[in-house]
Design a protein around this motif. Structure first.
Motif, PDB file in Angstrom:
ATOM      1  N   LYS A 212       0.871  -1.192   0.000  1.00 49.18           N
ATOM      2  CA  LYS A 212       0.000   0.000   0.000  1.00 49.18           C
ATOM      3  C   LYS A 212       0.898   1.228   0.000  1.00 49.18           C
ATOM      4  CE  LYS A 212      -2.522   2.317   3.728  1.00 49.18           C
ATOM      5  NZ  LYS A 212      -3.533   2.129   4.792  1.00 49.18           N
TER       6      LYS A 212
ATOM      7  N   LYS B 211       1.259   5.272   0.288  1.00 55.34           N
ATOM      8  CA  LYS B 211       0.646   6.539   0.666  1.00 55.34           C
ATOM      9  C   LYS B 211       0.848   7.492  -0.510  1.00 55.34           C
ATOM     10  CE  LYS B 211      -0.614   5.826   4.956  1.00 55.34           C
ATOM     11  NZ  LYS B 211      -2.019   6.010   5.387  1.00 55.34           N
TER      12      LYS B 211
ATOM     13  N   ASP C 293      -3.336   4.938  -0.607  1.00 53.52           N
ATOM     14  CA  ASP C 293      -4.079   5.594   0.470  1.00 53.52           C
ATOM     15  C   ASP C 293      -3.759   7.087   0.445  1.00 53.52           C
ATOM     16  OD1 ASP C 293      -5.390   6.381   2.744  1.00 53.52           O
ATOM     17  OD2 ASP C 293      -4.232   5.133   4.138  1.00 53.52           O
TER      18      ASP C 293
ATOM     19  N   ASN D 211      -5.401   9.469   2.425  1.00 54.81           N
ATOM     20  CA  ASN D 211      -5.701  10.157   3.692  1.00 54.81           C
ATOM     21  C   ASN D 211      -6.312  11.541   3.455  1.00 54.81           C
ATOM     22  OD1 ASN D 211      -2.997   8.382   4.723  1.00 54.81           O
ATOM     23  ND2 ASN D 211      -4.796   8.372   6.050  1.00 54.81           N
TER      24      ASN D 211
ATOM     25  N   GLU E 127      -7.819   4.246  -1.293  1.00 57.34           N
ATOM     26  CA  GLU E 127      -8.327   4.465   0.066  1.00 57.34           C
ATOM     27  C   GLU E 127      -8.466   5.959   0.369  1.00 57.34           C
ATOM     28  OE1 GLU E 127      -5.824   2.424   2.872  1.00 57.34           O
ATOM     29  OE2 GLU E 127      -6.759   3.340   4.624  1.00 57.34           O
TER      30      GLU E 127
ATOM     31  N   ASP F 125     -11.714   4.855   4.851  1.00 55.05           N
ATOM     32  CA  ASP F 125     -11.050   4.672   6.136  1.00 55.05           C
ATOM     33  C   ASP F 125     -11.605   5.748   7.082  1.00 55.05           C
ATOM     34  OD1 ASP F 125      -9.298   4.725   8.320  1.00 55.05           O
ATOM     35  OD2 ASP F 125      -7.460   4.846   7.165  1.00 55.05           O
ATOM     36  N   GLU F 126     -11.048   6.964   7.045  1.00 55.46           N
ATOM     37  CA  GLU F 126     -11.441   8.043   7.961  1.00 55.46           C
ATOM     38  C   GLU F 126     -12.954   8.266   8.024  1.00 55.46           C
ATOM     39  OE1 GLU F 126      -8.735   8.026   6.076  1.00 55.46           O
ATOM     40  OE2 GLU F 126      -7.179   9.415   6.770  1.00 55.46           O
TER      41      GLU F 126
ATOM     42  N   ASN G  34     -12.106  -0.312   5.027  1.00 56.69           N
ATOM     43  CA  ASN G  34     -10.966  -0.479   5.928  1.00 56.69           C
ATOM     44  C   ASN G  34     -11.537  -0.421   7.342  1.00 56.69           C
ATOM     45  OD1 ASN G  34      -9.048   0.293   7.879  1.00 56.69           O
ATOM     46  ND2 ASN G  34      -7.761   1.367   6.409  1.00 56.69           N
TER      47      ASN G  34
ATOM     48  N   LYS H 257     -10.830  -0.217  11.226  1.00 55.69           N
ATOM     49  CA  LYS H 257      -9.850   0.047  12.285  1.00 55.69           C
ATOM     50  C   LYS H 257     -10.626   0.139  13.585  1.00 55.69           C
ATOM     51  CE  LYS H 257      -6.488   2.805   9.746  1.00 55.69           C
ATOM     52  NZ  LYS H 257      -5.983   4.177   9.532  1.00 55.69           N
TER      53      LYS H 257
END
Ligand code: OSB
Ligand code: MG
Length: 374
Positions: free
Chosen positions: A166, A168, A194, A196, A219, A244-245, A266, A268
């Motif tokens: 993965k 970033k 990803d 973010n 992601e 994710d977030e 994802n 978490k």
């Protein structure tokens, strides 16, 4: 049973190399650990540990480690240190009138779950019906300014045996980086990126340029609250959009899926308030045919063991970010850190979350300890 005593321990662990994402650089991990002494109704006392995944600054989500410790001390613990019949599965309900702070709440629930499952002699994996004995291990690779440096880093991880890379990404460090890595690892190795939250709604055509690299997923390209934006992107870009977030609860995840914003999830545990909510998200994703994988937050051996047990559930069909402890840390605070063999992590099987603390080393990296008794 009841919680007799809570210890809040802060530790500082240097990273083996800086980890850069679109939101910042981590060089050292400042981690809050929660230890609870839980006394069951038969009088026996068991210790349990939880790991709070909040980072030093509120860059990934609104939580940050000092804030998490403050809200635990001043607001959350008081609601758990009363009564004689507290079970880990009651923690979320007891804390529900306090808004937000999922990472702080999740750490408390985790410590209690660990203690109660240890007292019962049951592993968390068995408790939730997880079946896999080993899980494929993916690695999250930070942003590198220089593409040759990036390729050298990726090659090391490939040599270590990781089965999925993965990367970033952020604007300016995306297409060219992905193209170079795809060329290096060949067409068959699973690859994903990803962001973010680093992109905007108008970046659809740009992100569609990633389609030619045959990746598993993109992601969290957009800000966490932009669910409709992700749904539109999912129409514009062939590569599946993974959140994710944006995913902070089971109900929100169900909504994002229904809106077409979340083709892959994802999971978490810290981000969603704990391992029990994480299992509920897994279940609803399985129900809706949405593949899930387990994310990471640079955890110690405590969180890594727990994530491995969670990711042994059958719906975790994609490799997660559960790498060897040595991916981030020279030495771990547990006796038997997570390692990878043939690209896989062996799922711990012992009671609770299946780790044992290395007390001498833990003490040596502890920066503060606070004790709360009832
Ligand atoms: O977005 O998945 C993320 C680390 C910190 C904060 C957010 C993220 C990450 C990672 C690293 O990608 C995952 C890991 O622990 O290996
Ligand atoms: Mg992420």
């Amino acid at each position: 049973g009841r919680v007799e005593r809570v210890e809040l321990r802060r530790i500082a662990l240097p990273l083996v190399s800086p980890f850069r994402t679109s939101f910042g650089v981590e060089r050292e991990r400042d981690i809050l650990l929660v230890r609870v002494d839980w006394r069951s109704t038969d009088g026996s006392s068991t210790e349990g540990w939880g790991e709070c995944v909040a980072l030093t600054e509120p860059t990934y989500s609104p939580e940050y480690v000092d804030g998490a410790q403050h809200v635990i001390t001043e607001h959350l613990l008081g609601r758990l240190l009363t009564g004689d019949d507290l079970h880990a599965s009651d923690v979320a309900t007891r804390l529900a009138t306090l808004h937000g702070h999922p990472m702080a709440k999740g750490a408390l629930e985790m410590a209690l779950l660990d203690a109660q499952l240890r007292a019962a002699g049951v592993s968390f994996g068995d408790h939730i019906g997880a079946t896999a004995t080993t899980i494929p291990s993916g690695v999250s690779v930070g942003i590198h300014d220089d593409v040759d440096d990036l390729l050298a880093t990726v090659q090391r991880y490939v040599d270590d045996g990781y089965v999925r890379i993965k990367l970033k990404i952020e604007p300016g460090a995306d297409i060219e980086h992905v193209a170079a890595v795809r060329e290096l690892i060949g067409p068959d190795m699973p690859l994903q990126v990803d962001a973010n939250t680093a992109y905007t709604r108008t970046d659809g055509r740009h992100l569609a340029r990633l389609d030619e690299f045959d990746m598993l997923l993109i992601e969290q390209p957009l800000p966490e609250h932009d669910i409709i934006g992700h749904a539109r992107l999912a129409d514009e870009v062939e590569t599946p959009i993974c959140l994710d977030e944006s995913l902070v609860s089971a109900s929100g995840t169900a909504d994002a899926i229904e809106l077409g914003a979340c083709e892959i999830a994802n999971i978490k545990p810290g981000r969603v308030g704990g391992y029990l909510e994480a299992v509920r998200i897994h279940d609803l994703c399985v129900d809706r045919g949405v593949p899930v994988w387990c994310g990471g937050m640079l955890e110690t051996g405590i969180g890594r063991a727990a994530n491995a047990m969670l990711a042994a559930l059958p719906g975790f069909t994609l490799p997660g970010d559960i790498s060897a402890s040595t991916r981030f840390y020279e030495r771990d605070i547990v006796v038997d850190p997570i390692t990878i063999t043939d690209g896989h992590v062996t799922v711990p099987r012992s009671p609770g979350f299946g780790f044992e603390i290395d007390h001498a080393f833990l003490d040596s990296v502890t920066t503060s300890t606070a004790t709360i008794t009832r």
